[in-house]
Design an enzyme around this catalytic site. Structure first.
Site, PDB file in Angstrom:
ATOM      1  N   ASP A  31       0.913  -1.230  -0.031  1.00  0.00           N
ATOM      2  CA  ASP A  31      -0.044   0.023  -0.053  1.00  0.00           C
ATOM      3  C   ASP A  31       0.914   1.294   0.111  1.00  0.00           C
ATOM      4  O   ASP A  31       2.020   1.246   0.767  1.00  0.00           O
ATOM      5  CB  ASP A  31      -1.143   0.002   1.356  1.00  0.00           C
ATOM      6  CG  ASP A  31      -2.002   1.110   1.196  1.00  0.00           C
ATOM      7  OD1 ASP A  31      -3.127   0.677   0.900  1.00  0.00           O
ATOM      8  OD2 ASP A  31      -1.766   2.189   1.043  1.00  0.00           O
ATOM      9  N   ILE A  32       0.577   2.133  -0.744  1.00  0.00           N
ATOM     10  CA  ILE A  32       1.370   3.567  -0.963  1.00  0.00           C
ATOM     11  C   ILE A  32       1.347   4.236   0.442  1.00  0.00           C
ATOM     12  O   ILE A  32       2.300   4.888   0.544  1.00  0.00           O
ATOM     13  CB  ILE A  32       0.835   4.246  -2.260  1.00  0.00           C
ATOM     14  CG1 ILE A  32       2.026   5.099  -2.773  1.00  0.00           C
ATOM     15  CG2 ILE A  32      -0.274   5.082  -1.839  1.00  0.00           C
ATOM     16  CD1 ILE A  32       2.017   5.661  -4.089  1.00  0.00           C
ATOM     17  N   ASN A  88     -12.786  -2.689   2.971  1.00  0.00           N
ATOM     18  CA  ASN A  88     -13.710  -1.676   3.207  1.00  0.00           C
ATOM     19  C   ASN A  88     -14.680  -1.604   1.782  1.00  0.00           C
ATOM     20  O   ASN A  88     -14.246  -1.816   0.811  1.00  0.00           O
ATOM     21  CB  ASN A  88     -12.879  -0.611   3.255  1.00  0.00           C
ATOM     22  CG  ASN A  88     -12.111  -0.395   4.133  1.00  0.00           C
ATOM     23  OD1 ASN A  88     -12.332  -0.663   5.249  1.00  0.00           O
ATOM     24  ND2 ASN A  88     -10.791   0.259   3.994  1.00  0.00           N
ATOM     25  N   VAL A  97     -11.030   3.143  -3.371  1.00  0.00           N
ATOM     26  CA  VAL A  97     -10.641   2.715  -4.859  1.00  0.00           C
ATOM     27  C   VAL A  97     -11.642   1.620  -4.966  1.00  0.00           C
ATOM     28  O   VAL A  97     -11.658   0.725  -4.466  1.00  0.00           O
ATOM     29  CB  VAL A  97      -9.330   2.130  -4.830  1.00  0.00           C
ATOM     30  CG1 VAL A  97      -9.063   1.472  -6.274  1.00  0.00           C
ATOM     31  CG2 VAL A  97      -8.098   3.232  -4.396  1.00  0.00           C
ATOM     32  N   HIS A 101     -10.312  -4.849  -3.284  1.00  0.00           N
ATOM     33  CA  HIS A 101      -9.122  -4.953  -2.624  1.00  0.00           C
ATOM     34  C   HIS A 101      -9.087  -5.678  -1.290  1.00  0.00           C
ATOM     35  O   HIS A 101      -9.900  -5.232  -0.493  1.00  0.00           O
ATOM     36  CB  HIS A 101      -8.184  -3.962  -2.797  1.00  0.00           C
ATOM     37  CG  HIS A 101      -8.800  -2.513  -2.559  1.00  0.00           C
ATOM     38  ND1 HIS A 101      -9.613  -1.756  -3.114  1.00  0.00           N
ATOM     39  CD2 HIS A 101      -8.625  -1.928  -1.108  1.00  0.00           C
ATOM     40  CE1 HIS A 101     -10.270  -0.974  -2.275  1.00  0.00           C
ATOM     41  NE2 HIS A 101      -9.627  -1.047  -0.967  1.00  0.00           N
ATOM     42  N   HIS A 103      -7.199  -5.711   2.143  1.00  0.00           N
ATOM     43  CA  HIS A 103      -6.044  -5.298   2.807  1.00  0.00           C
ATOM     44  C   HIS A 103      -5.493  -6.474   3.873  1.00  0.00           C
ATOM     45  O   HIS A 103      -6.441  -6.751   4.657  1.00  0.00           O
ATOM     46  CB  HIS A 103      -6.591  -4.099   3.737  1.00  0.00           C
ATOM     47  CG  HIS A 103      -7.014  -2.769   2.991  1.00  0.00           C
ATOM     48  ND1 HIS A 103      -6.041  -1.694   2.994  1.00  0.00           N
ATOM     49  CD2 HIS A 103      -8.288  -2.552   2.631  1.00  0.00           C
ATOM     50  CE1 HIS A 103      -6.636  -0.847   2.377  1.00  0.00           C
ATOM     51  NE2 HIS A 103      -8.072  -1.343   2.367  1.00  0.00           N
TER      52      HIS A 103
HETATM   53  P1  5GP Z   1      -9.835   1.728   0.290  1.00  0.00           P
HETATM   54  O1  5GP Z   1      -9.504   2.986   0.974  1.00  0.00           O
HETATM   55  O2  5GP Z   1     -10.477   1.868  -0.822  1.00  0.00           O
HETATM   56  O3  5GP Z   1     -10.019   0.722   1.306  1.00  0.00           O
HETATM   57  O4  5GP Z   1      -8.131   1.209   0.099  1.00  0.00           O
HETATM   58  C1  5GP Z   1      -7.496   1.852  -1.021  1.00  0.00           C
HETATM   59  C2  5GP Z   1      -6.080   1.629  -0.530  1.00  0.00           C
HETATM   60  O5  5GP Z   1      -5.277   2.025  -1.703  1.00  0.00           O
HETATM   61  C3  5GP Z   1      -5.426   2.880   0.442  1.00  0.00           C
HETATM   62  O6  5GP Z   1      -4.799   2.144   1.639  1.00  0.00           O
HETATM   63  C4  5GP Z   1      -4.479   3.574  -0.325  1.00  0.00           C
HETATM   64  O7  5GP Z   1      -3.358   4.055   0.434  1.00  0.00           O
HETATM   65  C5  5GP Z   1      -4.215   2.562  -1.476  1.00  0.00           C
HETATM   66  N1  5GP Z   1      -3.686   3.373  -2.595  1.00  0.00           N
HETATM   67  C6  5GP Z   1      -4.312   4.366  -3.645  1.00  0.00           C
HETATM   68  N2  5GP Z   1      -3.805   4.620  -4.435  1.00  0.00           N
HETATM   69  C7  5GP Z   1      -2.662   3.945  -4.569  1.00  0.00           C
HETATM   70  C8  5GP Z   1      -1.554   3.556  -5.473  1.00  0.00           C
HETATM   71  O8  5GP Z   1      -1.295   4.481  -6.503  1.00  0.00           O
HETATM   72  N3  5GP Z   1      -0.604   2.571  -5.261  1.00  0.00           N
HETATM   73  C9  5GP Z   1      -0.550   1.958  -4.281  1.00  0.00           C
HETATM   74  N4  5GP Z   1       0.163   0.816  -3.863  1.00  0.00           N
HETATM   75  N5  5GP Z   1      -1.637   1.889  -3.172  1.00  0.00           N
HETATM   76  C10 5GP Z   1      -2.629   2.950  -3.554  1.00  0.00           C
END
Ligand code: 5GP
Ligand code: ZN
Length: 115
Positions: A31-32, A88, A97, A101, A103
């Site tokens: 995760d970034i 999520n 996103v 996915h 986590h």
């Molecule tokens: P969500 O908030 O949808 O459950 O998780 C999305 C995750 O994607 C977040 O933890 C966010 O940090 C990660 N994320 C968003 N953009 C990028 C990216 O460009 N590269 C990577 N490796 N992770 C990303």
């Protein structure tokens, strides 16, 4: 596949990511913005916007996602102390996103209930 989806682009290697696992069906990457010492995302190749869109036909792919997450937990040596696996789903759960996915979070104590 969705043209403008961030995680479809990561699957297609159009956007770089620190990959930790890849096969035909799933990719795992760092995760970034990690929120724990171990924070890896596992995504399917198929563009599925959220868990709410899953069907029984996705069962084997989901099992593969969990298997990959478990294997990474073993490699990072957090299998004994424990880890959290999170999907999520939707805005109030903090999904940002819209490509399914998983986590994998670990390496520290996790609070409950989550924020
Ligand atoms: P969500 O908030 O949808 O459950 O998780 C999305 C995750 O994607 C977040 O933890 C966010 O940090 C990660 N994320 C968003 N953009 C990028 C990216 O460009 N590269 C990577 N490796 N992770 C990303
Ligand atoms: Zn996608």
């Amino acid at each position: 596949m969705a043209e403008d989806c961030l995680f479809c682009k990561i699957f297609r290697r159009e956007i770089p990511a620190k990959e930790v696992f890849r096969d035909e069906e799933v990719v795992a990457f760092e995760d970034i913005r990690p929120v724990a010492p171990v924070h890896v995302l596992v995504i399917p190749k198929e563009h599925i916007p959220s868990v709410h869109d899953l069907t029984p036909a996705h069962g084997p792919m989901l099992a593969r996602m969990f298997q990959v997450a478990n294997r990474i937990a073993d490699e990072r040596k957090i299998d004994r102390e424990g880890y959290r696996l999170t999907f999520n789903t939707g805005p109030q759960a903090g999904q940002s996103v819209y490509h399914v996915h998983l986590h994998l979070l670990g390496g520290r104590t996790m609070g409950w209930p989550p924020g």
